[in-house]
Design a protein around this motif. Structure first.
Motif, PDB file in Angstrom:
ATOM      1  N   GLY A 128       0.855  -1.166  -0.068  1.00  0.00           N
ATOM      2  CA  GLY A 128      -0.042   0.111   0.133  1.00  0.00           C
ATOM      3  C   GLY A 128       0.795   1.252   0.157  1.00  0.00           C
ATOM      4  O   GLY A 128       0.567   2.218  -0.719  1.00  0.00           O
ATOM      5  N   PHE A 129       2.049   1.372   0.799  1.00  0.00           N
ATOM      6  CA  PHE A 129       2.748   2.466   0.883  1.00  0.00           C
ATOM      7  C   PHE A 129       3.712   2.528  -0.535  1.00  0.00           C
ATOM      8  O   PHE A 129       3.833   3.723  -1.050  1.00  0.00           O
ATOM      9  CB  PHE A 129       3.764   2.237   2.016  1.00  0.00           C
ATOM     10  N   LYS A 130       3.974   1.644  -1.091  1.00  0.00           N
ATOM     11  CA  LYS A 130       4.361   1.427  -2.417  1.00  0.00           C
ATOM     12  C   LYS A 130       3.504   1.956  -3.466  1.00  0.00           C
ATOM     13  O   LYS A 130       4.080   2.906  -4.104  1.00  0.00           O
ATOM     14  CB  LYS A 130       4.952   0.199  -2.859  1.00  0.00           C
ATOM     15  N   ILE A 166       9.175  -4.938  14.290  1.00  0.00           N
ATOM     16  CA  ILE A 166       9.423  -5.061  12.734  1.00  0.00           C
ATOM     17  C   ILE A 166       8.390  -4.285  12.013  1.00  0.00           C
ATOM     18  O   ILE A 166       7.252  -4.254  11.926  1.00  0.00           O
ATOM     19  CB  ILE A 166       8.847  -6.685  12.328  1.00  0.00           C
ATOM     20  N   GLN A 167       8.820  -3.131  11.430  1.00  0.00           N
ATOM     21  CA  GLN A 167       8.302  -2.059  10.902  1.00  0.00           C
ATOM     22  C   GLN A 167       8.213  -1.977   9.522  1.00  0.00           C
ATOM     23  O   GLN A 167       9.137  -2.284   8.999  1.00  0.00           O
ATOM     24  CB  GLN A 167       8.289  -0.484  11.636  1.00  0.00           C
ATOM     25  N   ILE A 168       7.158  -1.537   8.751  1.00  0.00           N
ATOM     26  CA  ILE A 168       7.413  -1.014   7.181  1.00  0.00           C
ATOM     27  C   ILE A 168       8.262  -0.090   7.196  1.00  0.00           C
ATOM     28  O   ILE A 168       8.104   1.000   7.693  1.00  0.00           O
ATOM     29  CB  ILE A 168       5.960  -0.665   6.788  1.00  0.00           C
ATOM     30  N   PRO A 169       9.458  -0.198   6.152  1.00  0.00           N
ATOM     31  CA  PRO A 169      10.170   0.865   6.135  1.00  0.00           C
ATOM     32  C   PRO A 169       9.602   2.148   5.489  1.00  0.00           C
ATOM     33  O   PRO A 169       8.890   1.975   4.562  1.00  0.00           O
ATOM     34  CB  PRO A 169      11.351   0.104   5.354  1.00  0.00           C
ATOM     35  N   SER A 170      10.450   3.192   5.583  1.00  0.00           N
ATOM     36  CA  SER A 170       9.893   4.321   4.945  1.00  0.00           C
ATOM     37  C   SER A 170      10.489   4.500   3.482  1.00  0.00           C
ATOM     38  O   SER A 170      10.518   5.789   2.959  1.00  0.00           O
ATOM     39  CB  SER A 170      10.256   5.415   5.883  1.00  0.00           C
ATOM     40  N   THR A 171      11.343   3.727   3.125  1.00  0.00           N
ATOM     41  CA  THR A 171      12.006   3.538   1.900  1.00  0.00           C
ATOM     42  C   THR A 171      11.454   4.296   0.880  1.00  0.00           C
ATOM     43  O   THR A 171      11.817   4.932   0.089  1.00  0.00           O
ATOM     44  CB  THR A 171      12.796   2.276   1.743  1.00  0.00           C
ATOM     45  N   SER A 172      10.210   3.677   0.595  1.00  0.00           N
ATOM     46  CA  SER A 172       9.494   3.964  -0.800  1.00  0.00           C
ATOM     47  C   SER A 172       8.983   5.374  -0.660  1.00  0.00           C
ATOM     48  O   SER A 172       9.185   5.988  -1.734  1.00  0.00           O
ATOM     49  CB  SER A 172       8.158   3.104  -0.831  1.00  0.00           C
ATOM     50  N   LEU A 173       8.401   5.866   0.460  1.00  0.00           N
ATOM     51  CA  LEU A 173       8.018   7.245   0.608  1.00  0.00           C
ATOM     52  C   LEU A 173       9.236   8.344   0.424  1.00  0.00           C
ATOM     53  O   LEU A 173       9.101   9.451  -0.080  1.00  0.00           O
ATOM     54  CB  LEU A 173       7.093   7.533   1.933  1.00  0.00           C
ATOM     55  N   HIS A 204       4.748   9.637  10.496  1.00  0.00           N
ATOM     56  CA  HIS A 204       4.741   8.167  10.550  1.00  0.00           C
ATOM     57  C   HIS A 204       6.098   7.541  10.895  1.00  0.00           C
ATOM     58  O   HIS A 204       5.879   6.471  11.712  1.00  0.00           O
ATOM     59  CB  HIS A 204       4.160   7.659   9.245  1.00  0.00           C
ATOM     60  N   TRP A 205       7.058   8.136  10.521  1.00  0.00           N
ATOM     61  CA  TRP A 205       8.496   7.583  10.850  1.00  0.00           C
ATOM     62  C   TRP A 205       9.257   8.498  11.733  1.00  0.00           C
ATOM     63  O   TRP A 205      10.421   8.863  11.089  1.00  0.00           O
ATOM     64  CB  TRP A 205       9.014   7.051   9.516  1.00  0.00           C
ATOM     65  N   PRO A 206       8.973   8.906  12.892  1.00  0.00           N
ATOM     66  CA  PRO A 206       9.555  10.085  13.576  1.00  0.00           C
ATOM     67  C   PRO A 206      11.085   9.437  13.889  1.00  0.00           C
ATOM     68  O   PRO A 206      11.322   8.390  14.267  1.00  0.00           O
ATOM     69  CB  PRO A 206       8.791  10.332  14.920  1.00  0.00           C
ATOM     70  N   ASN A 207      12.010  10.658  13.749  1.00  0.00           N
ATOM     71  CA  ASN A 207      13.351  10.358  14.026  1.00  0.00           C
ATOM     72  C   ASN A 207      13.629  10.021  15.739  1.00  0.00           C
ATOM     73  O   ASN A 207      14.303   9.144  15.920  1.00  0.00           O
ATOM     74  CB  ASN A 207      14.465  11.439  13.411  1.00  0.00           C
ATOM     75  N   ASP A 208      12.724  11.002  16.370  1.00  0.00           N
ATOM     76  CA  ASP A 208      12.600  10.892  17.762  1.00  0.00           C
ATOM     77  C   ASP A 208      11.839   9.606  18.219  1.00  0.00           C
ATOM     78  O   ASP A 208      10.691   9.669  18.107  1.00  0.00           O
ATOM     79  CB  ASP A 208      12.320  12.160  18.383  1.00  0.00           C
ATOM     80  N   TYR A 264      11.936   7.658  -1.122  1.00  0.00           N
ATOM     81  CA  TYR A 264      12.340   7.694  -2.658  1.00  0.00           C
ATOM     82  C   TYR A 264      11.459   8.706  -3.344  1.00  0.00           C
ATOM     83  O   TYR A 264      12.008   9.448  -4.200  1.00  0.00           O
ATOM     84  CB  TYR A 264      12.328   6.303  -3.256  1.00  0.00           C
ATOM     85  N   ALA A 265      10.146   8.497  -3.077  1.00  0.00           N
ATOM     86  CA  ALA A 265       9.171   9.520  -3.965  1.00  0.00           C
ATOM     87  C   ALA A 265       9.407  10.913  -3.388  1.00  0.00           C
ATOM     88  O   ALA A 265       9.288  11.687  -4.426  1.00  0.00           O
ATOM     89  CB  ALA A 265       7.959   9.123  -3.287  1.00  0.00           C
ATOM     90  N   LEU A 266       9.859  11.332  -2.176  1.00  0.00           N
ATOM     91  CA  LEU A 266      10.049  12.506  -1.700  1.00  0.00           C
ATOM     92  C   LEU A 266      11.279  13.164  -2.336  1.00  0.00           C
ATOM     93  O   LEU A 266      11.402  14.216  -3.009  1.00  0.00           O
ATOM     94  CB  LEU A 266      10.369  12.753  -0.263  1.00  0.00           C
ATOM     95  N   SER A 267      12.459  12.361  -2.794  1.00  0.00           N
ATOM     96  CA  SER A 267      13.551  12.582  -3.622  1.00  0.00           C
ATOM     97  C   SER A 267      13.295  12.675  -4.911  1.00  0.00           C
ATOM     98  O   SER A 267      14.081  13.456  -5.729  1.00  0.00           O
ATOM     99  CB  SER A 267      14.547  11.460  -3.509  1.00  0.00           C
ATOM    100  N   GLN A 268      12.002  12.472  -5.569  1.00  0.00           N
ATOM    101  CA  GLN A 268      11.895  12.537  -6.926  1.00  0.00           C
ATOM    102  C   GLN A 268      10.697  13.772  -7.086  1.00  0.00           C
ATOM    103  O   GLN A 268      10.654  14.174  -8.298  1.00  0.00           O
ATOM    104  CB  GLN A 268      11.004  11.389  -7.394  1.00  0.00           C
ATOM    105  N   LEU A 269      10.180  14.184  -6.038  1.00  0.00           N
ATOM    106  CA  LEU A 269       9.262  15.251  -6.017  1.00  0.00           C
ATOM    107  C   LEU A 269      10.056  16.592  -6.428  1.00  0.00           C
ATOM    108  O   LEU A 269      10.955  17.040  -5.916  1.00  0.00           O
ATOM    109  CB  LEU A 269       8.587  15.499  -4.997  1.00  0.00           C
ATOM    110  N   GLY A 270       9.432  17.517  -7.512  1.00  0.00           N
ATOM    111  CA  GLY A 270      10.028  18.800  -7.625  1.00  0.00           C
ATOM    112  C   GLY A 270      11.192  18.668  -8.849  1.00  0.00           C
ATOM    113  O   GLY A 270      11.722  19.974  -9.046  1.00  0.00           O
ATOM    114  N   LYS A 271      11.534  17.578  -9.135  1.00  0.00           N
ATOM    115  CA  LYS A 271      12.615  17.605 -10.531  1.00  0.00           C
ATOM    116  C   LYS A 271      11.800  17.892 -11.563  1.00  0.00           C
ATOM    117  O   LYS A 271      10.753  17.613 -12.067  1.00  0.00           O
ATOM    118  CB  LYS A 271      12.901  15.973 -10.330  1.00  0.00           C
TER     119      LYS A 271
END
Length: 254
Positions: free
Chosen positions: A73-75, A238-245, A113-117, A247-254
């Motif tokens: 779903g997150f992907k 065991i959490q769903i990683p934030s990798t997909s979002l 959803h994935w706080p650093n703190d 990655y999306a964030l890195s592509q936005l605005g290009k």
């Protein structure tokens, strides 16, 4: 209930069952543990072992399937975010503010959803702030004033993608039912206690047997931990990683 606590409780029940079976062995007449009597006891407890194996196997598969569904779903959410950003980019420079709003909405999702703190609470994707960002984004897309057929087509595509985003987000927001309801967990723990009691009853107590039973109990409690933890993909160990979002964030605005 915390997944580690559940696993520890199951481990304790198993060890207590084994200890109880070993204690009971002292009081059971030797004639009751020989020949046909022993065969019947083994077959009865074998039936319980089969039920436990089937139930735990099905629960592990169900928990993994549920976890993978959430991850997918997150992907899908990430893919739609990238597609929406590209559609807005094709629309023209008029969408610069809308694309910036989209980026801020994604940053909010990742941060909440994935706080650093780790001490901060994890907010679901239907949190008020995230919902406000999403609704503002949809409103900004609808307010676009296309100039020509091309921009009208792009605007229609962007609205469709934003609807898909909303559907996916609200699907991910729906609470997951517990894979191990409390009554079911009590029954499963009872089965395991009885099963380990049979081991203690039918086998002599020595170092090899004690270590073997401890390892078996640890393995089964580990399976219960996996079931319980995979059932809470946002807050478990065991959490769903934030990798997909991300990655999306890195592509936005290009």
């Amino acid at each position: 209930m915390d997944s580690l606590l559940i696993a520890a409780a199951v481990f304790a029940c198993s060890i207590a069952g084994a200890a109880g079976g070993g204690l009971l062995r002292r009081f059971v007449p030797e004639s009751h543990l020989n020949g046909e009597s022993k065969d019947v006891v083994k077959q009865g407890f074998g039936l319980i072992a089969t039920m436990v194996a089937l139930v735990i196997g099905l629960l592990v598969a169900s928990a993994k399937s549920q976890f993978d569904s959430e991850s997918d779903g997150f992907k899908q959410l990430s893919t739609n975010l990238i597609l929406l950003d590209r559609s807005l980019a094709h629309y023209g420079p008029e969408t610069k503010a809308v694309r910036e709003s989209l980026r801020q909405a994604v940053e909010s999702i990742v941060e909440k959803h994935w706080p650093n703190d780790k001490a901060r609470p994890v907010l679901a994707v239907d949190a008020g702030e995230i919902t406000a960002h999403g609704e503002a984004l949809i409103g900004a897309i609808r307010d676009l004033a296309p100039k020509g057929e091309f921009q009208s087509t792009i605007k229609a595509q962007a609205i469709d993608i934003s609807r898909d985003l909303a559907k996916t987000r609200w699907t991910l927001s729906q609470p997951l039912g517990p894979l191990l309801p409390t009554p079911f967990l009590f029954v499963l723990a009872f089965w395991l206690a009885i099963l380990f009691a049979s081991f203690g009853l039918l086998t002599p107590r020595n170092g090899t047997v004690v270590v073997t039973l401890a390892l078996c109990a640890l393995s089964l409690s580990g399976a219960i931990f996996l079931i319980a933890d995979l059932g809470q993909p946002a807050t478990g160990l065991i959490q769903i990683p934030s990798t997909s979002l991300r990655y999306a964030l890195s592509q936005l605005g290009k």
